[in-house]
Each structure stands twice: as C-alpha cells, then as structure tokens.
Design a protein around this motif. Structure first.
Motif, short mmCIF file in Angstrom:
data_model
loop_
_atom_site.label_atom_id
_atom_site.label_comp_id
_atom_site.label_asym_id
_atom_site.label_seq_id
_atom_site.Cartn_x
_atom_site.Cartn_y
_atom_site.Cartn_z
N ASP A 77 0.84 -1.19 0.00
CA ASP A 77 0.00 0.00 0.00
C ASP A 77 0.89 1.26 0.00
N ASP A 78 1.17 1.77 -1.19
CA ASP A 78 2.07 2.93 -1.30
C ASP A 78 1.53 4.16 -0.58
N ASN A 79 0.18 4.31 -0.58
CA ASN A 79 -0.41 5.45 0.14
C ASN A 79 -0.09 5.35 1.63
N LEU A 80 -0.23 4.12 2.14
CA LEU A 80 0.06 3.91 3.57
C LEU A 80 1.53 4.22 3.85
N PHE A 81 2.42 3.76 2.99
CA PHE A 81 3.86 4.01 3.21
C PHE A 81 4.16 5.51 3.20
N ASN A 82 3.50 6.23 2.29
CA ASN A 82 3.75 7.69 2.25
C ASN A 82 3.22 8.37 3.50
N THR A 83 2.06 7.90 3.98
CA THR A 83 1.52 8.47 5.23
C THR A 83 2.48 8.19 6.38
N ILE A 84 3.00 6.97 6.40
CA ILE A 84 3.95 6.62 7.48
C ILE A 84 5.20 7.50 7.38
N ARG A 85 5.72 7.65 6.16
CA ARG A 85 6.90 8.51 5.98
C ARG A 85 6.65 9.90 6.55
N GLN A 86 5.45 10.43 6.23
CA GLN A 86 5.11 11.79 6.67
C GLN A 86 4.95 11.85 8.20
N ASN A 87 4.23 10.87 8.74
CA ASN A 87 3.98 10.86 10.20
C ASN A 87 5.28 10.73 10.97
N VAL A 88 6.12 9.81 10.53
CA VAL A 88 7.37 9.57 11.25
C VAL A 88 8.25 10.83 11.18
N THR A 89 8.29 11.43 9.99
CA THR A 89 9.13 12.62 9.83
C THR A 89 8.60 13.77 10.68
N ASN A 90 7.27 13.92 10.72
CA ASN A 90 6.68 14.99 11.53
C ASN A 90 6.94 14.76 13.01
N PHE A 91 6.74 13.50 13.43
CA PHE A 91 6.86 13.18 14.86
C PHE A 91 8.32 13.18 15.30
N LEU A 92 9.12 12.33 14.66
CA LEU A 92 10.50 12.17 15.13
C LEU A 92 11.44 13.23 14.58
N GLY A 93 11.01 13.91 13.52
CA GLY A 93 11.84 14.98 12.97
C GLY A 93 11.54 16.32 13.62
N GLY A 94 10.48 16.35 14.45
CA GLY A 94 10.13 17.60 15.13
C GLY A 94 10.97 17.78 16.38
N ASN A 95 10.57 18.75 17.16
CA ASN A 95 11.31 18.97 18.40
C ASN A 95 10.85 17.96 19.45
N PRO A 96 11.79 17.44 20.21
CA PRO A 96 11.36 16.51 21.27
C PRO A 96 10.64 17.27 22.38
N GLY A 97 9.82 16.53 23.13
CA GLY A 97 9.17 17.14 24.28
C GLY A 97 10.20 17.50 25.35
N LYS A 98 9.77 18.32 26.27
CA LYS A 98 10.67 18.67 27.37
C LYS A 98 10.46 17.68 28.51
N PRO A 99 11.52 17.37 29.25
CA PRO A 99 11.32 16.47 30.41
C PRO A 99 10.19 17.01 31.29
#
Ligand SMILES: Cc1cc2nc3c(=O)[nH]c(=O)nc-3n(C[C@H](O)[C@H](O)[C@H](O)COP(=O)(O)O)c2cc1C
Length: 226
Positions: free
Chosen positions: A111-133
C-alpha cells in the motif's frame, strides 16, 4: 560448553526468574545465544521502526573493562554474555525508515499510500522537536527507552525460558560504556543484561506490592476486582 537448551513453560519462567548476583564463568552455547538475542528483535515497536541496537560482550578482557564501567559489579565479568542494550533516536533518518518499508514490501504489504503516510507521520513526529522532560510530549530518551526495554525484556524471558539465569542492570556509567564500546554519541545506553548460569542458589524472592497499590480498574486509584 552447555548443550542446547529445551524451553520451560512461560508461567514457570515468570515465577522462577530472579535477578542473579553471581555467575559461573562458563561459555554460553552459540545457538542458544543466537536464539535469545533474535527473540528480542521480534519485539513490537512504533511503526516497526526497531530503534534498538544490542552489543553482545563475551570476551573476557572486554567484560573486565565493562565491569569497571558498571561500578565494579562482579556479575558483568562472570556472566557468559552481557547484552548492552542501546537505542538510536535518529536511526529512522539514517535508513531505518526506508528499510522498514522495504521489508514490509518484501513481506507482501503493497500500500504505497500507507507508506507515504507513514513517511510523513514519522518525519513529523521524530523529525520535530522533542518534548521537554516533564512535559506531555515524549522526549527522545523516553521514546528509545520505551522500545528498547520491550526488546530487552523479550531477550531476558527467552534466556530464562532456555534455562539460563539473567541480571538486568542500570548500575553503569553511560559515558564510560559508550567510550569503551565505541557507541556513537547520539545513541543512548538503556540497560545491560547479564546472561549465564548462576553460581549457588538464587537470592530469595523479594515479593511484590499488593494489587491495591499497582493495579486499578477503569481509572487511577480505583480498586480492581478479579
Ligand atoms: C532495569 C533494571 C535495572 C537493574 N539494575 C541493577 C543493577 O545495576 N545491579 C543489581 O544488582 N541489580 C539490578 N537490578 C535488579 C533488581 O534489583 C531486582 O530485579 C529487584 O530487586 C527484584 O528482584 P528479582 O528480579 O530477583 O525479583 C535491576 C533491575 C532492573 C529491572
């Protein structure tokens, strides 16, 4: 060398496991060690990103040095193998994300659509700023810890199921362990697991809190009835 082990029933494994303080200095059978470590790799992880990395220390000299980084705990040197469990908060960027997708395709997911969504979600989540302790968003430390400890615990149970004894450890100086094992700077050392055959009897069971303290029904603090 011990012979390849059979497996104990899981509820027996849970009941019998103790954190082992002293080990006989015997080598672990390579086939058992492989089975034990590979079990950890089957652990679940968010988006199947598998941010864990394990360094298996078996050589006598290396264990001796590792012991020094672990406040001199004898079990580090005595154990047949010490698994140093690490987490890479940025591995997804360095190829893990695309490798996860390639593997999923290899296993029949198309499912290429699913893979693209995952790419986007992971990049947004893990590529963003981490939370503060102390904040509501996870810090990268929390994120890697969450995943590495599931794989770590799976390794521990598999070792115990095969009749080995184990000792989980947080008592080490992370910077010293990283320096000794040449672990990249961004990678965290989450915990160490000593695996082997215990010397002498197990230490006594220390007991566990009453469920009124640790298990709740429906909401925090509400007593559960089984
Ligand atoms: C993440 C973790 C870190 C631990 N670190 C150490 C350690 O550095 N040294 C040690 O002697 N025991 C260590 N322990 C063992 C605990 O003291 C032990 O699990 C606890 O007292 C309960 O005993 P039991 O595991 O035999 O039931 C650790 C356990 C865990 C789960």
């Amino acid at each position: 060398m011990a012979k390849v082990a059979g497996e104990k029933p899981f509820s027996e494994v849970i009941k019998d496991r103790r954190a082992t303080n002293n080990f006989e200095e015997v080598p672990i059978h390579a086939a058992d060690l492989e089975k034990i470590i590979r079990a950890g790799l089957e652990a679940p992880s968010g988006y199947n990103l598998q941010p864990w990395r394990f360094i298996v220390v078996r050589e006598r000299e290396q264990k001796k040095k590792l012991r020094q980084a672990a406040f001199g705990q004898p079990k580090v040197e005595e154990a047949s193998a010490v698994v140093v469990a690490c987490g890479d908060p940025k591995g997804w960027k360095d190829g893990d994300l695309e490798e996860m997708i390639r593997l999923a395709q290899e296993h029949g997911m198309n499912d290429d659509n699913l893979f693209n969504t995952i790419r986007q979600n992971v990049t947004n989540f893990l590529g963003g700023n981490p939370g503060k302790p102390g904040g509501t968003e996870p810090t990268w430390d929390l994120w890697v810890n969450r995943h590495v400890m599931i794989a770590f615990t799976t390794i521990m149970w598999m070792a115990e199921a095969l009749g080995y004894d184990t000792a989980p450890m947080e008592g080490f100086m992370e910077n010293q362990v990283k320096q000794l094992l040449h672990i990249p700077e961004r990678v965290r050392v989450v915990a160490m697991l000593a695996i082997g055959r215990r010397k002498g009897p197990d230490k006594p069971y220390g007991g566990r809190f009453d469920t009124s303290r640790t298990i709740f029904a429906e909401e925090w603090g509400k007593k559960i009835e089984f």
